[in-house]
Motif scaffolding. Structure first.
Motif, PDB file in Angstrom:
ATOM      1  N   UNK A   6       0.828  -1.208   0.000  1.00 56.62           N
ATOM      2  CA  UNK A   6       0.000   0.000   0.000  1.00 56.62           C
ATOM      3  C   UNK A   6       0.860   1.254   0.000  1.00 56.62           C
ATOM      4  N   UNK A   7       1.891   1.260   0.853  1.00 56.76           N
ATOM      5  CA  UNK A   7       2.734   2.441   0.975  1.00 56.76           C
ATOM      6  C   UNK A   7       3.459   2.793  -0.316  1.00 56.76           C
ATOM      7  N   UNK A   8       4.045   1.799  -0.964  1.00 57.29           N
ATOM      8  CA  UNK A   8       4.759   2.053  -2.217  1.00 57.29           C
ATOM      9  C   UNK A   8       3.806   2.485  -3.316  1.00 57.29           C
ATOM     10  N   UNK A   9       2.648   1.836  -3.386  1.00 54.34           N
ATOM     11  CA  UNK A   9       1.684   2.171  -4.438  1.00 54.34           C
ATOM     12  C   UNK A   9       1.187   3.610  -4.280  1.00 54.34           C
ATOM     13  N   UNK A  10       0.876   4.015  -3.045  1.00 51.33           N
ATOM     14  CA  UNK A  10       0.376   5.368  -2.827  1.00 51.33           C
ATOM     15  C   UNK A  10       1.484   6.408  -3.002  1.00 51.33           C
ATOM     16  N   UNK A  11       2.696   6.067  -2.584  1.00 47.18           N
ATOM     17  CA  UNK A  11       3.829   6.985  -2.778  1.00 47.18           C
ATOM     18  C   UNK A  11       4.092   7.200  -4.258  1.00 47.18           C
ATOM     19  N   UNK A  12       4.017   6.129  -5.020  1.00 45.66           N
ATOM     20  CA  UNK A  12       4.236   6.236  -6.459  1.00 45.66           C
ATOM     21  C   UNK A  12       3.139   7.069  -7.113  1.00 45.66           C
ATOM     22  N   UNK A  13       1.903   6.872  -6.670  1.00 52.53           N
ATOM     23  CA  UNK A  13       0.799   7.652  -7.226  1.00 52.53           C
ATOM     24  C   UNK A  13       0.973   9.137  -6.904  1.00 52.53           C
ATOM     25  N   UNK A  14       1.417   9.439  -5.684  1.00 50.08           N
ATOM     26  CA  UNK A  14       1.624  10.834  -5.286  1.00 50.08           C
ATOM     27  C   UNK A  14       2.803  11.441  -6.039  1.00 50.08           C
ATOM     28  N   UNK A  15       3.865  10.677  -6.222  1.00 48.04           N
ATOM     29  CA  UNK A  15       5.069  11.193  -6.871  1.00 48.04           C
ATOM     30  C   UNK A  15       4.835  11.479  -8.354  1.00 48.04           C
ATOM     31  N   UNK A  16       4.160  10.565  -9.022  1.00 52.06           N
ATOM     32  CA  UNK A  16       3.960  10.712 -10.469  1.00 52.06           C
ATOM     33  C   UNK A  16       2.670  11.447 -10.819  1.00 52.06           C
ATOM     34  N   UNK A  17       1.781  11.607  -9.846  1.00 47.68           N
ATOM     35  CA  UNK A  17       0.487  12.197 -10.142  1.00 47.68           C
ATOM     36  C   UNK A  17      -0.359  11.313 -11.046  1.00 47.68           C
ATOM     37  N   UNK A  18      -0.010  10.032 -11.095  1.00 49.17           N
ATOM     38  CA  UNK A  18      -0.724   9.099 -11.956  1.00 49.17           C
ATOM     39  C   UNK A  18      -0.286   9.130 -13.408  1.00 49.17           C
ATOM     40  N   UNK A  19       0.678  10.012 -13.729  1.00 45.09           N
ATOM     41  CA  UNK A  19       1.126  10.145 -15.120  1.00 45.09           C
ATOM     42  C   UNK A  19       2.095   9.017 -15.477  1.00 45.09           C
ATOM     43  N   UNK A  26      12.574  -6.056 -17.707  1.00 42.93           N
ATOM     44  CA  UNK A  26      12.262  -6.874 -18.882  1.00 42.93           C
ATOM     45  C   UNK A  26      10.897  -6.504 -19.448  1.00 42.93           C
ATOM     46  N   UNK A  27       9.933  -6.274 -18.570  1.00 41.93           N
ATOM     47  CA  UNK A  27       8.591  -5.931 -19.037  1.00 41.93           C
ATOM     48  C   UNK A  27       8.523  -4.499 -19.572  1.00 41.93           C
ATOM     49  N   UNK A  28       9.163  -3.560 -18.875  1.00 37.96           N
ATOM     50  CA  UNK A  28       9.104  -2.159 -19.300  1.00 37.96           C
ATOM     51  C   UNK A  28       9.728  -1.963 -20.669  1.00 37.96           C
ATOM     52  N   UNK A  29      10.726  -2.775 -20.995  1.00 35.14           N
ATOM     53  CA  UNK A  29      11.426  -2.613 -22.270  1.00 35.14           C
ATOM     54  C   UNK A  29      10.558  -2.986 -23.467  1.00 35.14           C
ATOM     55  N   UNK A  30       9.394  -3.564 -23.224  1.00 40.77           N
ATOM     56  CA  UNK A  30       8.520  -3.961 -24.328  1.00 40.77           C
ATOM     57  C   UNK A  30       7.762  -2.774 -24.916  1.00 40.77           C
ATOM     58  N   UNK A  31       7.702  -1.667 -24.196  1.00 38.81           N
ATOM     59  CA  UNK A  31       6.828  -0.572 -24.602  1.00 38.81           C
ATOM     60  C   UNK A  31       7.608   0.737 -24.699  1.00 38.81           C
ATOM     61  N   UNK A  32       6.967   1.737 -25.299  1.00 37.61           N
ATOM     62  CA  UNK A  32       7.591   3.058 -25.390  1.00 37.61           C
ATOM     63  C   UNK A  32       7.061   4.012 -24.331  1.00 37.61           C
ATOM     64  N   UNK A  33       6.277   3.496 -23.388  1.00 40.00           N
ATOM     65  CA  UNK A  33       5.812   4.235 -22.220  1.00 40.00           C
ATOM     66  C   UNK A  33       5.849   3.306 -21.014  1.00 40.00           C
ATOM     67  N   UNK A  34       6.007   3.890 -19.832  1.00 40.38           N
ATOM     68  CA  UNK A  34       6.007   3.097 -18.608  1.00 40.38           C
ATOM     69  C   UNK A  34       4.821   3.535 -17.752  1.00 40.38           C
ATOM     70  N   UNK A  35       3.847   2.667 -17.516  1.00 44.30           N
ATOM     71  CA  UNK A  35       2.693   3.053 -16.699  1.00 44.30           C
ATOM     72  C   UNK A  35       3.075   3.162 -15.229  1.00 44.30           C
ATOM     73  N   UNK A  36       2.456   4.095 -14.542  1.00 43.88           N
ATOM     74  CA  UNK A  36       2.731   4.257 -13.114  1.00 43.88           C
ATOM     75  C   UNK A  36       1.894   3.315 -12.259  1.00 43.88           C
ATOM     76  N   UNK A  37       0.944   2.634 -12.875  1.00 44.23           N
ATOM     77  CA  UNK A  37       0.084   1.713 -12.125  1.00 44.23           C
ATOM     78  C   UNK A  37       0.320   0.262 -12.529  1.00 44.23           C
ATOM     79  N   UNK A  38       1.523  -0.033 -12.995  1.00 50.64           N
ATOM     80  CA  UNK A  38       1.834  -1.397 -13.423  1.00 50.64           C
ATOM     81  C   UNK A  38       1.853  -2.369 -12.258  1.00 50.64           C
ATOM     82  N   UNK A  39       1.751  -3.642 -12.578  1.00 47.87           N
ATOM     83  CA  UNK A  39       1.873  -4.678 -11.560  1.00 47.87           C
ATOM     84  C   UNK A  39       0.644  -4.931 -10.728  1.00 47.87           C
ATOM     85  N   UNK A  40      -0.500  -4.346 -11.085  1.00 47.65           N
ATOM     86  CA  UNK A  40      -1.717  -4.586 -10.314  1.00 47.65           C
ATOM     87  C   UNK A  40      -2.125  -6.058 -10.431  1.00 47.65           C
TER      88      UNK A  40
END
Length: 313
Positions: A124-137, A222-236
């Protein structure tokens, strides 16, 4: 170990039956493009599942891998965007995963907090920190060399698959033939007996959690390298997927039992179900329900076998 082998045979039979049914009903499932997509989608899952298997064998649980995966993915993308060489960005992401895993290990092994509590808080802590840091972008404007890690779209799957095979074989060898592997099984089987045998359970658990975090970082890159964008909500939902793969493959949730071969088979079976449902014209929403039913059946089989052995004893 006998039960683990029996479980591996059962999962292998299920994979063969699923493959045979698809070959007859939906042969397009085995098209080169679909198989390539399946491999790419599950290489990262397999890598993370290896670490999860170690954690389960040592008698603990880690439900924070999805959040660690997201943090490492964003870290790799952000580092690359800010001019860091792709190789160094990947190393930073993997190192961050190892540090986060080690933090879990210290809280569990040194502080004595139950792993389910620690990793739930971390998740929970990492997910919410990441959401706050990136603003969901999402991380965008990645350098050209980030996607496919500088390789071509054709050569990357081969390189990633080869790396996954090396990691899988190394983990399997460590568990079966090294003193470190024996220590992992010993601590998971009986902490007090392991301590009396001269094994330091605190050290073993800290190292296992750190390895789990490191492998999660590798899977994220390995997974991030497949795309030209990195989602901030990955791994759900990733934590349930890798835990399910390990348990279906024969790892005991009580610790002390599990194999890399079983986890590989679990990843293959569970990773193929979703696309199989799609090809069969069934709603993809049934994938989680079917995975849950498979896990429940595996745990129930373990419980029945344990009671049978207890009566015989």
């Amino acid at each position: 170990m006998i039960r683990a082998s029996s479980r591996e045979r059962s999962v292998a039979i299920a994979i063969i039956a699923l493959g045979a049914a698809l070959a007859v009903m939906r042969p397009a499932y085995f098209s080169p493009q679909n198989l390539n997509d399946l491999v790419l989608a599950n290489i990262g899952v397999l890598t993370i599942a290896l670490g999860t298997t170690l954690v389960i064998i040592v008698g603990e649980i880690d439900i924070s891998v999805g959040s660690i995966f997201a943090v490492c993915s964003v870290a790799a993308g952000a580092a690359a965007v800010h001019g860091m060489p792709v190789a160094l960005a990947a190393i930073v992401a993997c190192g961050l995963g190892a540090c986060l895993g080690a933090m879990n290990g210290v809280l569990v092994a040194v502080a004595g907090i139950p792993s389910i509590v620690v990793t739930l808080a971390t998740m929970i802590g990492l997910r919410e920190t990441l959401r706050w840091t990136t603003g969901g972008a999402w991380i965008e404007n990645l350098p050209a060399g980030f996607q496919w890690l500088g390789l071509t779209q054709r050569s990357y799957p081969l390189a990633a698959s080869a790396a996954a095979v090396v990691l899988t074989c190394a983990t399997a060898w460590m568990l079966r033939h090294s003193r470190a592997g024996r220590h992992v099984y010993a601590v998971g089987s009986n902490v007090d007996a392991a301590r009396l045998a001269g094994i330091d359970p605190v050290r073993v658990k800290c190292i296992v959690f750190a390895l789990g975090g490191l492998l999660t970082g590798v899977g994220a890159v390995v997974n991030a390298a497949r795309f030209n964008q990195v989602p901030s909500n990955g791994g759900l939902g990733l934590e349930m997927q890798v835990i399910a793969a390990a348990v279906v493959g024969g790892a005991a949730v009580t610790g002390g039992r599990g194999t890399v071969a079983g986890t590989v088979l679990g990843v293959v079976l569970l990773g193929g179900i979703g696309p199989a449902l799609t090809f069969a014209g069934v709603s993809a929403y049934w994938e989680r329900a079917l995975q849950g039913a498979i896990v429940l059946a595996a745990v129930a089989a373990d419980a029945i076998q344990s009671r049978r052995q207890a009566r015989l004893a």
